[in-house]
Design an enzyme around this catalytic site. Structure first.
Site, PDB file in Angstrom:
ATOM      1  N   LYS A   5       0.835  -1.214   0.000  1.00 15.98           N
ATOM      2  CA  LYS A   5       0.000   0.000   0.000  1.00 15.98           C
ATOM      3  C   LYS A   5       0.866   1.259   0.000  1.00 15.98           C
ATOM      4  O   LYS A   5       0.661   2.174  -0.794  1.00 15.98           O
ATOM      5  CB  LYS A   5      -0.941   0.013   1.226  1.00 15.98           C
ATOM      6  N   ARG A  51      -9.120   0.687   9.264  1.00 12.07           N
ATOM      7  CA  ARG A  51      -8.709  -0.702   9.479  1.00 12.07           C
ATOM      8  C   ARG A  51      -9.762  -1.475  10.264  1.00 12.07           C
ATOM      9  O   ARG A  51      -9.558  -2.646  10.566  1.00 12.07           O
ATOM     10  CB  ARG A  51      -7.417  -0.699  10.300  1.00 12.07           C
ATOM     11  N   ARG A  87      11.680  -5.853   4.615  1.00 14.54           N
ATOM     12  CA  ARG A  87      11.344  -4.412   4.572  1.00 14.54           C
ATOM     13  C   ARG A  87      12.347  -3.603   5.398  1.00 14.54           C
ATOM     14  O   ARG A  87      12.680  -3.954   6.522  1.00 14.54           O
ATOM     15  CB  ARG A  87       9.931  -4.185   5.111  1.00 14.54           C
ATOM     16  N   ARG A 107      11.632  -2.168  11.182  1.00 14.16           N
ATOM     17  CA  ARG A 107      10.639  -1.780  12.196  1.00 14.16           C
ATOM     18  C   ARG A 107      10.535  -2.848  13.281  1.00 14.16           C
ATOM     19  O   ARG A 107      10.575  -4.039  12.979  1.00 14.16           O
ATOM     20  CB  ARG A 107       9.274  -1.605  11.527  1.00 14.16           C
ATOM     21  N   ARG A 152      -0.175  -9.609  13.540  1.00 15.34           N
ATOM     22  CA  ARG A 152      -0.769  -8.563  12.692  1.00 15.34           C
ATOM     23  C   ARG A 152      -1.635  -9.167  11.594  1.00 15.34           C
ATOM     24  O   ARG A 152      -2.675  -8.620  11.237  1.00 15.34           O
ATOM     25  CB  ARG A 152       0.334  -7.680  12.094  1.00 15.34           C
TER      26      ARG A 152
HETATM   27  P1  ADP Z   1       1.557  -2.167   7.718  1.00 16.41           P
HETATM   28  O1  ADP Z   1       1.425  -1.301   6.517  1.00 16.41           O
HETATM   29  O2  ADP Z   1       2.770  -3.021   7.699  1.00 16.41           O
HETATM   30  O3  ADP Z   1       0.315  -2.860   8.094  1.00 16.41           O
HETATM   31  P2  ADP Z   1       1.304   0.254   9.246  1.00 16.41           P
HETATM   32  O4  ADP Z   1       2.500   1.101   9.178  1.00 16.41           O
HETATM   33  O5  ADP Z   1       0.121   0.617   8.412  1.00 16.41           O
HETATM   34  O6  ADP Z   1       1.789  -1.223   8.948  1.00 16.41           O
HETATM   35  O7  ADP Z   1       0.798   0.137  10.733  1.00 16.41           O
HETATM   36  C1  ADP Z   1       1.667  -0.232  11.784  1.00 16.41           C
HETATM   37  C2  ADP Z   1       0.849  -0.435  13.040  1.00 16.41           C
HETATM   38  O8  ADP Z   1       0.240   0.811  13.424  1.00 16.41           O
HETATM   39  C3  ADP Z   1      -0.310  -1.415  12.925  1.00 16.41           C
HETATM   40  O9  ADP Z   1       0.089  -2.773  13.098  1.00 16.41           O
HETATM   41  C4  ADP Z   1      -1.211  -0.926  14.054  1.00 16.41           C
HETATM   42  O10 ADP Z   1      -0.709  -1.338  15.327  1.00 16.41           O
HETATM   43  C5  ADP Z   1      -1.049   0.573  13.973  1.00 16.41           C
HETATM   44  N1  ADP Z   1      -2.060   1.163  13.067  1.00 16.41           N
HETATM   45  C6  ADP Z   1      -1.841   1.723  11.849  1.00 16.41           C
HETATM   46  N2  ADP Z   1      -2.993   2.145  11.314  1.00 16.41           N
HETATM   47  C7  ADP Z   1      -3.971   1.830  12.194  1.00 16.41           C
HETATM   48  C8  ADP Z   1      -5.387   1.961  12.195  1.00 16.41           C
HETATM   49  N3  ADP Z   1      -6.040   2.515  11.158  1.00 16.41           N
HETATM   50  N4  ADP Z   1      -6.063   1.524  13.287  1.00 16.41           N
HETATM   51  C9  ADP Z   1      -5.432   0.990  14.344  1.00 16.41           C
HETATM   52  N5  ADP Z   1      -4.110   0.792  14.400  1.00 16.41           N
HETATM   53  C10 ADP Z   1      -3.375   1.211  13.337  1.00 16.41           C
HETATM   54  P1  ADP Z   2       2.293  -1.802   3.216  1.00 22.53           P
HETATM   55  O1  ADP Z   2       2.303  -0.305   3.146  1.00 22.53           O
HETATM   56  O2  ADP Z   2       1.068  -2.421   2.611  1.00 22.53           O
HETATM   57  O3  ADP Z   2       2.577  -2.313   4.585  1.00 22.53           O
HETATM   58  P2  ADP Z   2       4.887  -1.661   1.849  1.00 22.53           P
HETATM   59  O4  ADP Z   2       4.638  -0.745   0.711  1.00 22.53           O
HETATM   60  O5  ADP Z   2       5.633  -1.138   3.016  1.00 22.53           O
HETATM   61  O6  ADP Z   2       3.493  -2.331   2.302  1.00 22.53           O
HETATM   62  O7  ADP Z   2       5.631  -2.946   1.255  1.00 22.53           O
HETATM   63  C1  ADP Z   2       6.082  -3.984   2.125  1.00 22.53           C
HETATM   64  C2  ADP Z   2       7.471  -4.466   1.674  1.00 22.53           C
HETATM   65  O8  ADP Z   2       7.360  -5.171   0.443  1.00 22.53           O
HETATM   66  C3  ADP Z   2       8.462  -3.325   1.412  1.00 22.53           C
HETATM   67  O9  ADP Z   2       9.744  -3.787   1.778  1.00 22.53           O
HETATM   68  C4  ADP Z   2       8.357  -3.082  -0.099  1.00 22.53           C
HETATM   69  O10 ADP Z   2       9.594  -2.586  -0.638  1.00 22.53           O
HETATM   70  C5  ADP Z   2       8.049  -4.494  -0.616  1.00 22.53           C
HETATM   71  N1  ADP Z   2       7.114  -4.514  -1.756  1.00 22.53           N
HETATM   72  C6  ADP Z   2       6.048  -3.713  -1.987  1.00 22.53           C
HETATM   73  N2  ADP Z   2       5.381  -4.081  -3.103  1.00 22.53           N
HETATM   74  C7  ADP Z   2       6.040  -5.168  -3.586  1.00 22.53           C
HETATM   75  C8  ADP Z   2       5.853  -6.030  -4.726  1.00 22.53           C
HETATM   76  N3  ADP Z   2       4.825  -5.839  -5.570  1.00 22.53           N
HETATM   77  N4  ADP Z   2       6.727  -7.032  -4.909  1.00 22.53           N
HETATM   78  C9  ADP Z   2       7.750  -7.251  -4.026  1.00 22.53           C
HETATM   79  N5  ADP Z   2       7.993  -6.484  -2.947  1.00 22.53           N
HETATM   80  C10 ADP Z   2       7.145  -5.463  -2.715  1.00 22.53           C
END
Ligand code: ADP
Ligand code: ADP
Length: 219
Positions: free
Chosen positions: A18, A93, A132, A165, A176
């Protein structure tokens, strides 16, 4: 008459891409990229009260309570750069968060425009999360294998240190994913009923996913 603002909600499990896709699309769509996870991480960095409240939940892979999260994101959406809309990544979420967003937008005569759902199987998620790396300074995201920086461990944008992270550890990721399927995946049906859902195959290279998203937005 000016056109109505565009609110894009990117759906998908943790590490589905995303943030990566939003960062690419925000410039061409001229919309700010608002990531709830990034907002929480900025709060940690600045040692705010909100950051302290959220940290315990995030570190164990749980969701931050809805009231805290909704207030934080709504405040961000109220800033002037969101006048034409936003790309929301990681929010909503939960169903109560989605309803709060709908209500806030409806009060201004607006609605969520489109909700691309980036679908990626759980096995792929684990590999994505483990590789990541994030820039400590600007938050730019890399992957050691799929999206490596030019120089290992350093950000291409500003030379900042890349780190893993705390919540990307394997045990936390499993939690998660569980939380995602229990609390977030119901949003797929919620938005399908609103006819805004478009499913995108997220299990393809980054550029291919961007191409499919561009087609959805007509960008
Ligand atoms: P990822 O994209 O890997 O899921 P995020 O960076 O979006 O991780 O979120 C990291 C953490 O922050 C989540 O696992 C959750 O604990 C918290 N978080 C993020 N967005 C929300 C949300 N909309 N509601 C509740 N918790 C959230
Ligand atoms: P989200 O915001 O949904 O948590 P990220 O954009 O942070 O996801 O992507 C998660 C990890 O996967 C990052 O290390 C990113 O560089 C990698 N990544 C994202 N999209 C792809 C893809 N289509 N193929 C392989 N790796 C990806």
């Amino acid at each position: 008459m000016p056109s109505k603002p565009t609110y894009i909600v990117l759906l998908g499990p943790p590490a589905s891409g995303k943030g990566t896709q939003a960062a690419r699309l925000c410039e061409e769509l001229e919309l700010p990229h608002i990531a709830s996870g990034d907002l929480f991480r900025e709060n940690f960095k600045h040692e705010t009260e909100l950051g302290a409240k959220a940290k315990a939940y995030i570190d164990r892979g749980a969701l931050v309570p809805d009231d805290i999260t909704i207030a934080m994101v709504m405040k961000r959406l109220g800033r002037p750069d969101c006048a034409q809309g936003a790309i929301l990544d990681g929010f909503p979420r939960t169903i109560p968060q989605a309803k709060a967003l709908d209500t806030a937008l409806a009060e201004q005569g607006f609605r969520v425009s489109i909700t691309p759902y980036i679908a990626v199987p759980d096995e792929v998620i684990i590999e994505r999360v483990s590789g990541r790396r994030v820039c400590r300074t600007c938050g730019e995201t890399y992957h050691v294998k799929y999206y490596p920086p030019q120089e290992a461990g350093l950000c291409d944008q500003d030379g900042g240190e890349l780190y893993q992270r705390d919540d990307d550890k394997p045990e936390t990721v499993r939690e998660r994913l569980k939380v995602y399927w229990e609390q977030t995946s119901p949003l797929i049906d919620y938005y399908r009923k609103q006819s805004t859902l478009v499913e995108i195959d997220g299990n393809q290279p980054i550029d291919a996913v961007t191409k499919d998203l561009r087609a959805v937005f007509g960008a």
